[in-house]
Design a protein around this motif. Structure first.
Motif, PDB file in Angstrom:
ATOM      1  N   LYS A 165       0.804  -1.221   0.000  1.00 18.10           N
ATOM      2  CA  LYS A 165       0.000   0.000   0.000  1.00 18.10           C
ATOM      3  C   LYS A 165       0.838   1.272   0.000  1.00 18.10           C
ATOM      4  O   LYS A 165       0.332   2.333  -0.346  1.00 18.10           O
ATOM      5  N   VAL A 166       2.096   1.201   0.400  1.00 23.47           N
ATOM      6  CA  VAL A 166       2.922   2.410   0.460  1.00 23.47           C
ATOM      7  C   VAL A 166       3.742   2.635  -0.806  1.00 23.47           C
ATOM      8  O   VAL A 166       4.419   3.650  -0.922  1.00 23.47           O
ATOM      9  N   ILE A 167       3.683   1.712  -1.746  1.00 24.67           N
ATOM     10  CA  ILE A 167       4.425   1.880  -2.997  1.00 24.67           C
ATOM     11  C   ILE A 167       3.846   3.070  -3.762  1.00 24.67           C
ATOM     12  O   ILE A 167       2.642   3.213  -3.910  1.00 24.67           O
ATOM     13  N   GLY A 168       4.736   3.955  -4.209  1.00 25.10           N
ATOM     14  CA  GLY A 168       4.330   5.158  -4.923  1.00 25.10           C
ATOM     15  C   GLY A 168       4.328   6.409  -4.067  1.00 25.10           C
ATOM     16  O   GLY A 168       4.232   7.510  -4.585  1.00 25.10           O
ATOM     17  N   ARG A 169       4.436   6.259  -2.753  1.00 22.25           N
ATOM     18  CA  ARG A 169       4.458   7.425  -1.872  1.00 22.25           C
ATOM     19  C   ARG A 169       5.823   8.101  -1.890  1.00 22.25           C
ATOM     20  O   ARG A 169       6.836   7.486  -2.190  1.00 22.25           O
ATOM     21  N   LYS A 170       5.828   9.368  -1.534  1.00 22.86           N
ATOM     22  CA  LYS A 170       7.078  10.135  -1.494  1.00 22.86           C
ATOM     23  C   LYS A 170       7.747   9.965  -0.135  1.00 22.86           C
ATOM     24  O   LYS A 170       7.092   9.759   0.881  1.00 22.86           O
ATOM     25  N   VAL A 171       9.076  10.090  -0.149  1.00 22.55           N
ATOM     26  CA  VAL A 171       9.896   9.956   1.052  1.00 22.55           C
ATOM     27  C   VAL A 171      10.692  11.246   1.205  1.00 22.55           C
ATOM     28  O   VAL A 171      11.218  11.779   0.232  1.00 22.55           O
ATOM     29  N   LEU A 172      10.807  11.742   2.438  1.00 24.77           N
ATOM     30  CA  LEU A 172      11.534  12.972   2.704  1.00 24.77           C
ATOM     31  C   LEU A 172      12.569  12.714   3.794  1.00 24.77           C
ATOM     32  O   LEU A 172      12.241  12.233   4.869  1.00 24.77           O
ATOM     33  N   GLY A 230      12.496  11.434  -2.308  1.00 26.25           N
ATOM     34  CA  GLY A 230      12.551  10.179  -3.037  1.00 26.25           C
ATOM     35  C   GLY A 230      11.167   9.589  -3.197  1.00 26.25           C
ATOM     36  O   GLY A 230      10.164  10.200  -2.818  1.00 26.25           O
ATOM     37  N   LYS A 231      11.129   8.384  -3.760  1.00 22.06           N
ATOM     38  CA  LYS A 231       9.863   7.719  -4.026  1.00 22.06           C
ATOM     39  C   LYS A 231      10.024   6.233  -3.740  1.00 22.06           C
ATOM     40  O   LYS A 231      11.035   5.628  -4.111  1.00 22.06           O
ATOM     41  N   ILE A 232       9.034   5.630  -3.082  1.00 20.63           N
ATOM     42  CA  ILE A 232       9.047   4.194  -2.816  1.00 20.63           C
ATOM     43  C   ILE A 232       8.626   3.490  -4.101  1.00 20.63           C
ATOM     44  O   ILE A 232       7.563   3.773  -4.654  1.00 20.63           O
ATOM     45  N   VAL A 233       9.470   2.570  -4.574  1.00 22.38           N
ATOM     46  CA  VAL A 233       9.194   1.948  -5.863  1.00 22.38           C
ATOM     47  C   VAL A 233       8.831   0.471  -5.792  1.00 22.38           C
ATOM     48  O   VAL A 233       8.093  -0.017  -6.633  1.00 22.38           O
ATOM     49  N   ARG A 234       9.344  -0.253  -4.788  1.00 18.08           N
ATOM     50  CA  ARG A 234       8.991  -1.671  -4.706  1.00 18.08           C
ATOM     51  C   ARG A 234       9.309  -2.209  -3.330  1.00 18.08           C
ATOM     52  O   ARG A 234       9.922  -1.542  -2.505  1.00 18.08           O
ATOM     53  N   VAL A 269      22.287   6.725   6.825  1.00 14.85           N
ATOM     54  CA  VAL A 269      21.977   5.356   7.243  1.00 14.85           C
ATOM     55  C   VAL A 269      21.711   5.339   8.744  1.00 14.85           C
ATOM     56  O   VAL A 269      22.483   5.862   9.540  1.00 14.85           O
ATOM     57  N   GLY A 270      20.574   4.759   9.125  1.00 15.47           N
ATOM     58  CA  GLY A 270      20.208   4.678  10.530  1.00 15.47           C
ATOM     59  C   GLY A 270      19.383   5.835  11.032  1.00 15.47           C
ATOM     60  O   GLY A 270      19.033   5.888  12.211  1.00 15.47           O
ATOM     61  N   THR A 271      19.026   6.775  10.154  1.00 14.78           N
ATOM     62  CA  THR A 271      18.245   7.931  10.578  1.00 14.78           C
ATOM     63  C   THR A 271      16.790   7.786  10.118  1.00 14.78           C
ATOM     64  O   THR A 271      16.462   6.910   9.329  1.00 14.78           O
ATOM     65  N   LYS A 272      15.944   8.679  10.606  1.00 13.31           N
ATOM     66  CA  LYS A 272      14.516   8.626  10.286  1.00 13.31           C
ATOM     67  C   LYS A 272      14.212   9.322   8.966  1.00 13.31           C
ATOM     68  O   LYS A 272      14.875  10.279   8.590  1.00 13.31           O
ATOM     69  N   VAL A 273      13.171   8.824   8.304  1.00 17.23           N
ATOM     70  CA  VAL A 273      12.616   9.475   7.118  1.00 17.23           C
ATOM     71  C   VAL A 273      11.125   9.669   7.355  1.00 17.23           C
ATOM     72  O   VAL A 273      10.524   8.965   8.162  1.00 17.23           O
ATOM     73  N   LYS A 274      10.557  10.600   6.637  1.00 15.92           N
ATOM     74  CA  LYS A 274       9.127  10.851   6.737  1.00 15.92           C
ATOM     75  C   LYS A 274       8.458  10.417   5.443  1.00 15.92           C
ATOM     76  O   LYS A 274       8.906  10.773   4.356  1.00 15.92           O
ATOM     77  N   ILE A 275       7.377   9.625   5.561  1.00 17.34           N
ATOM     78  CA  ILE A 275       6.614   9.185   4.398  1.00 17.34           C
ATOM     79  C   ILE A 275       5.460  10.150   4.218  1.00 17.34           C
ATOM     80  O   ILE A 275       4.634  10.326   5.110  1.00 17.34           O
ATOM     81  N   VAL A 276       5.409  10.793   3.068  1.00 16.87           N
ATOM     82  CA  VAL A 276       4.381  11.818   2.809  1.00 16.87           C
ATOM     83  C   VAL A 276       3.229  11.201   2.058  1.00 16.87           C
ATOM     84  O   VAL A 276       3.383  10.388   1.215  1.00 16.87           O
TER      85      VAL A 276
END
Length: 85
Positions: free
Chosen positions: A34-41, A53-57, A78-85
């Protein structure tokens, strides 16, 4: 939604700094579709520079996903947090 950068995508002899493996909080194998296609910050902790970025697979069977970024990420990501928009 938040996640963690687990690692860069790697091969036997090189790694790909634009492609990262993400572990998302509370996401299982079935929910990862369900999260494929969402943006990543990701925001650089010192300069405040934003990387999009973008979740692709999916990656594996534990709910990890693969994200492509427009610009390559520094190694300190590496090892840090990202936010899924």
């Amino acid at each position: 939604m938040e996640g963690w950068i687990v690692s860069f995508r790697r091969g036997m002899n090189k790694y790909y700094p634009r492609q990262v493996i993400l572990s998302l909080d509370g996401v299982t194998y079935k929910d990862a579709v369900k999260v494929i296609g969402r943006k990543v910050l990701w925001v650089h902790p010192e300069t405040g520079e934003k990387f999009v970025g973008k979740i692709v697979r999916m990656h594996g069977r534990r709910g990890h996903v693969l994200a492509y970024f427009k610009r390559h990420l520094p190694g300190q990501a590496v090892g840090t947090k990202v936010k899924i928009v």
